[in-house]
Motif scaffolding. Sequence first.
Motif, PDB file in Angstrom:
ATOM      1  N   UNK A 218       0.854  -1.178   0.000  1.00 44.41           N
ATOM      2  CA  UNK A 218       0.000   0.000   0.000  1.00 44.41           C
ATOM      3  C   UNK A 218       0.894   1.233   0.000  1.00 44.41           C
ATOM      4  N   UNK A 219       0.932   1.997  -1.093  1.00 49.25           N
ATOM      5  CA  UNK A 219       1.837   3.164  -1.129  1.00 49.25           C
ATOM      6  C   UNK A 219       1.462   4.246  -0.131  1.00 49.25           C
ATOM      7  N   UNK A 220       0.214   4.263   0.326  1.00 52.28           N
ATOM      8  CA  UNK A 220      -0.185   5.279   1.297  1.00 52.28           C
ATOM      9  C   UNK A 220       0.357   4.981   2.682  1.00 52.28           C
ATOM     10  N   UNK A 221       0.863   3.773   2.892  1.00 56.18           N
ATOM     11  CA  UNK A 221       1.389   3.422   4.205  1.00 56.18           C
ATOM     12  C   UNK A 221       2.822   3.858   4.422  1.00 56.18           C
ATOM     13  N   UNK A 222       3.452   4.467   3.418  1.00 54.09           N
ATOM     14  CA  UNK A 222       4.843   4.882   3.539  1.00 54.09           C
ATOM     15  C   UNK A 222       4.996   6.330   3.087  1.00 54.09           C
ATOM     16  N   UNK A 223       5.854   7.070   3.759  1.00 56.84           N
ATOM     17  CA  UNK A 223       6.133   8.437   3.361  1.00 56.84           C
ATOM     18  C   UNK A 223       7.121   8.507   2.203  1.00 56.84           C
ATOM     19  N   UNK A 224       7.913   7.464   2.050  1.00 56.17           N
ATOM     20  CA  UNK A 224       8.883   7.402   0.953  1.00 56.17           C
ATOM     21  C   UNK A 224       8.943   5.969   0.450  1.00 56.17           C
ATOM     22  N   UNK A 225       9.449   5.783  -0.736  1.00 54.08           N
ATOM     23  CA  UNK A 225       9.511   4.460  -1.346  1.00 54.08           C
ATOM     24  C   UNK A 225      10.397   3.531  -0.516  1.00 54.08           C
ATOM     25  N   UNK A 226       9.985   2.263  -0.431  1.00 54.67           N
ATOM     26  CA  UNK A 226      10.730   1.274   0.338  1.00 54.67           C
ATOM     27  C   UNK A 226      12.015   0.907  -0.404  1.00 54.67           C
ATOM     28  N   UNK A 227      13.116   0.872   0.321  1.00 51.36           N
ATOM     29  CA  UNK A 227      14.390   0.504  -0.266  1.00 51.36           C
ATOM     30  C   UNK A 227      14.560  -1.020  -0.206  1.00 51.36           C
ATOM     31  N   UNK A 228      15.358  -1.536  -1.142  1.00 46.35           N
ATOM     32  CA  UNK A 228      15.602  -2.969  -1.168  1.00 46.35           C
ATOM     33  C   UNK A 228      14.592  -3.691  -2.034  1.00 46.35           C
ATOM     34  N   UNK A 229      14.563  -5.020  -1.890  1.00 46.66           N
ATOM     35  CA  UNK A 229      13.673  -5.827  -2.717  1.00 46.66           C
ATOM     36  C   UNK A 229      12.225  -5.671  -2.264  1.00 46.66           C
ATOM     37  N   UNK A 230      11.300  -5.945  -3.168  1.00 44.76           N
ATOM     38  CA  UNK A 230       9.883  -5.826  -2.861  1.00 44.76           C
ATOM     39  C   UNK A 230       9.407  -7.022  -2.029  1.00 44.76           C
ATOM     40  N   UNK A 231       8.289  -6.820  -1.366  1.00 41.51           N
ATOM     41  CA  UNK A 231       7.704  -7.883  -0.564  1.00 41.51           C
ATOM     42  C   UNK A 231       7.156  -8.987  -1.461  1.00 41.51           C
ATOM     43  N   UNK A 232       7.193 -10.230  -0.959  1.00 47.45           N
ATOM     44  CA  UNK A 232       6.651 -11.363  -1.710  1.00 47.45           C
ATOM     45  C   UNK A 232       5.142 -11.210  -1.848  1.00 47.45           C
ATOM     46  N   UNK A 233       4.660 -11.296  -3.078  1.00 46.92           N
ATOM     47  CA  UNK A 233       3.228 -11.123  -3.353  1.00 46.92           C
ATOM     48  C   UNK A 233       2.860 -11.906  -4.599  1.00 46.92           C
ATOM     49  N   UNK A 234       1.795 -12.734  -4.493  1.00 47.20           N
ATOM     50  CA  UNK A 234       1.299 -13.536  -5.604  1.00 47.20           C
ATOM     51  C   UNK A 234      -0.074 -12.991  -6.005  1.00 47.20           C
ATOM     52  N   UNK A 235      -0.191 -12.332  -7.168  1.00 47.97           N
ATOM     53  CA  UNK A 235      -1.496 -11.774  -7.565  1.00 47.97           C
ATOM     54  C   UNK A 235      -2.565 -12.843  -7.766  1.00 47.97           C
ATOM     55  N   UNK A 236      -2.183 -14.057  -8.195  1.00 53.62           N
ATOM     56  CA  UNK A 236      -3.176 -15.115  -8.414  1.00 53.62           C
ATOM     57  C   UNK A 236      -3.846 -15.520  -7.104  1.00 53.62           C
ATOM     58  N   UNK A 237      -3.071 -15.604  -6.024  1.00 49.67           N
ATOM     59  CA  UNK A 237      -3.656 -15.939  -4.727  1.00 49.67           C
ATOM     60  C   UNK A 237      -4.542 -14.801  -4.228  1.00 49.67           C
TER      61      UNK A 237
END
Length: 286
Positions: A218-237
Amino acid sequence: MDGKHRWQAIPVRLSLAQFEEFVLPHLIRGRRGPPPQLSLHRIFNYVLQVLYMGCQWKALPIDKDCLGRPEIHHTRIYRAMRRWQAAGCMDAIFAGSVGKLHKDQLLDLTVIHGDGTTTAAKKGGDNLGYSGHKHLKGDKVVAFCDRDCNVIAPFVAAAGNRNESPLLRDALPRLSQMARAIGMNLKGARVSLDGVYDCRANRKAIFNRGMVPNIPENPRGRKRAKRGRKQSFDPAIFEERFRTIERVFAWEDKFRRLLLRFERLGAVHYAFKTLAYTMINLRHYC
């Protein structure tokens, strides 16, 4: 009717054999006084009828006896329901349905879907709040289900003005408690949630229980972009949520007593909701 559609029929009445198997072992019985003239099976079915029809207790259609009089007064049915609710019988019946599903290997716990729903309250009562997002006054619950639309944990309830994200930390212990009680293994399960639950505390609470969060960032949950790799997320699930947890909430609306909250006592409303989730789980047997 084929087997694919038969299991989707939500029961609203129980036969005597079904009542004795799924409900009677969890009900308390009076120790003093004469035995009730009406069986517990018929009293419980009257409670289910109130839940399904959504009528007032005094408007409940009651069968006549041989003399043409109602076989029981509606206040006695209400008192029996309140006695079972106060003794925790509704929660025990729900836990028994989850245990039966787990014993018969009807639970698919590879993915656990969770979400919240809000119910409008028209007559006031306890544990209520105004939801600015829904534009109504009521209460909300957060529930979990498996991939086959079986409710697997007691829901957590809160006022309508509460944020759903912190409620997840209150709901996860109930999920773990249910897993320990019936022997479910949740290690490695994917917990699929909406983006509103995206925060570090929620992800940590899921990881600490051996499960893997599947939450869109959720981009609204952060004041700035998260550094490092993205969180694991499966759109199909994540897309399965609309075929699982949203379907459970749609099945819940079949019980008209839960469409709007007219109960001033939150404990009575939550007992009805627990009973509705139990009937959803018992669709495999009834």
